[in-house]
Design a protein around this motif. Structure first.
Motif, PDB file in Angstrom:
ATOM      1  N   SER A 102     -16.708 -40.893  26.825  1.00 39.75           N
ATOM      2  CA  SER A 102     -16.770 -42.658  26.241  1.00 39.75           C
ATOM      3  C   SER A 102     -16.536 -43.485  26.661  1.00 39.75           C
ATOM      4  CB  SER A 102     -15.232 -42.787  25.535  1.00 39.75           C
ATOM      5  OG  SER A 102     -14.301 -41.727  24.131  1.00 39.75           O
ATOM      6  N   ALA A 103     -16.118 -43.998  27.610  1.00 42.93           N
ATOM      7  CA  ALA A 103     -16.429 -45.298  28.540  1.00 42.93           C
ATOM      8  C   ALA A 103     -17.792 -45.175  29.112  1.00 42.93           C
ATOM      9  CB  ALA A 103     -15.626 -45.245  29.947  1.00 42.93           C
ATOM     10  N   ALA A 104     -18.285 -44.329  28.948  1.00 43.09           N
ATOM     11  CA  ALA A 104     -19.830 -44.257  29.644  1.00 43.09           C
ATOM     12  C   ALA A 104     -20.907 -44.862  28.844  1.00 43.09           C
ATOM     13  CB  ALA A 104     -20.637 -42.764  30.773  1.00 43.09           C
ATOM     14  N   VAL A 105     -20.542 -44.510  26.850  1.00 39.64           N
ATOM     15  CA  VAL A 105     -21.188 -44.780  26.025  1.00 39.64           C
ATOM     16  C   VAL A 105     -20.472 -46.095  25.246  1.00 39.64           C
ATOM     17  CG1 VAL A 105     -22.279 -42.636  25.730  1.00 39.64           C
ATOM     18  CG2 VAL A 105     -20.622 -43.059  24.570  1.00 39.64           C
ATOM     19  N   GLU A 106     -19.982 -46.655  25.814  1.00 41.39           N
ATOM     20  CA  GLU A 106     -19.231 -47.948  24.797  1.00 41.39           C
ATOM     21  C   GLU A 106     -19.582 -49.049  24.551  1.00 41.39           C
ATOM     22  OE1 GLU A 106     -15.240 -50.527  25.152  1.00 41.39           O
ATOM     23  OE2 GLU A 106     -15.981 -49.566  26.885  1.00 41.39           O
ATOM     24  N   ALA A 107     -21.246 -49.698  25.631  1.00 44.61           N
ATOM     25  CA  ALA A 107     -21.580 -50.585  24.759  1.00 44.61           C
ATOM     26  C   ALA A 107     -22.567 -50.028  23.869  1.00 44.61           C
ATOM     27  CB  ALA A 107     -22.438 -51.057  26.650  1.00 44.61           C
TER      28      ALA A 107
END
Length: 121
Positions: A102-107
């Motif tokens: 989730s953090a890796a694709v947040e942006a």
């Protein structure tokens, strides 16, 4: 809200080896068993039959070097289920992978959401 209960965002399915995959449903089932102490209660919480919940537990127990869930015999004062130490490690590892994904694709998710049209028009 637990990571596995999101309606939007990343839903991670991890294929460990062919035929062995952990996803949000199995992770949620492990979590519900840990919280309720019962396969049947966990199944009810997830609107899943006991037979389906037991089938998934049995499947997951067969994948690893030891069981993820241990059960007690039913009857007066008996029964119940709990995660083993291995089950806790598997559940925690899945949740860490889910958070990292989730953090890796947040942006990128935020950028794509900004491109969604206003559907209220």
């Amino acid at each position: 809200m637990k990571a596995g209960n999101k309606k939007t965002g990343v839903r991670l399915r991890v294929v460990l080896v062919p035929g062995v995959a952990l996803g949000p449903g199995k992770a949620d089932l492990l979590e519900a068993i840990a919280e309720t102490g019962s396969i049947s209660a966990a199944g009810r919480r997830m609107t899943m039959s006991y037979k389906r919940a037991w089938s998934l537990v049995n499947e997951m127990n067969g994948w690893f070097a030891g069981p993820l869930v241990e059960t007690g015999k039913g009857g007066a004062g008996g029964g119940g289920a709990q995660l083993t130490a291995l089950g806790e490690r598997v559940r925690e590892a899945y949740r860490r992978m889910e958070q990292a994904a989730s953090a890796a694709v947040e942006a990128d998710i935020a950028a794509l959401r900004a491109e969604i049209s206003d559907m209220s028009k």
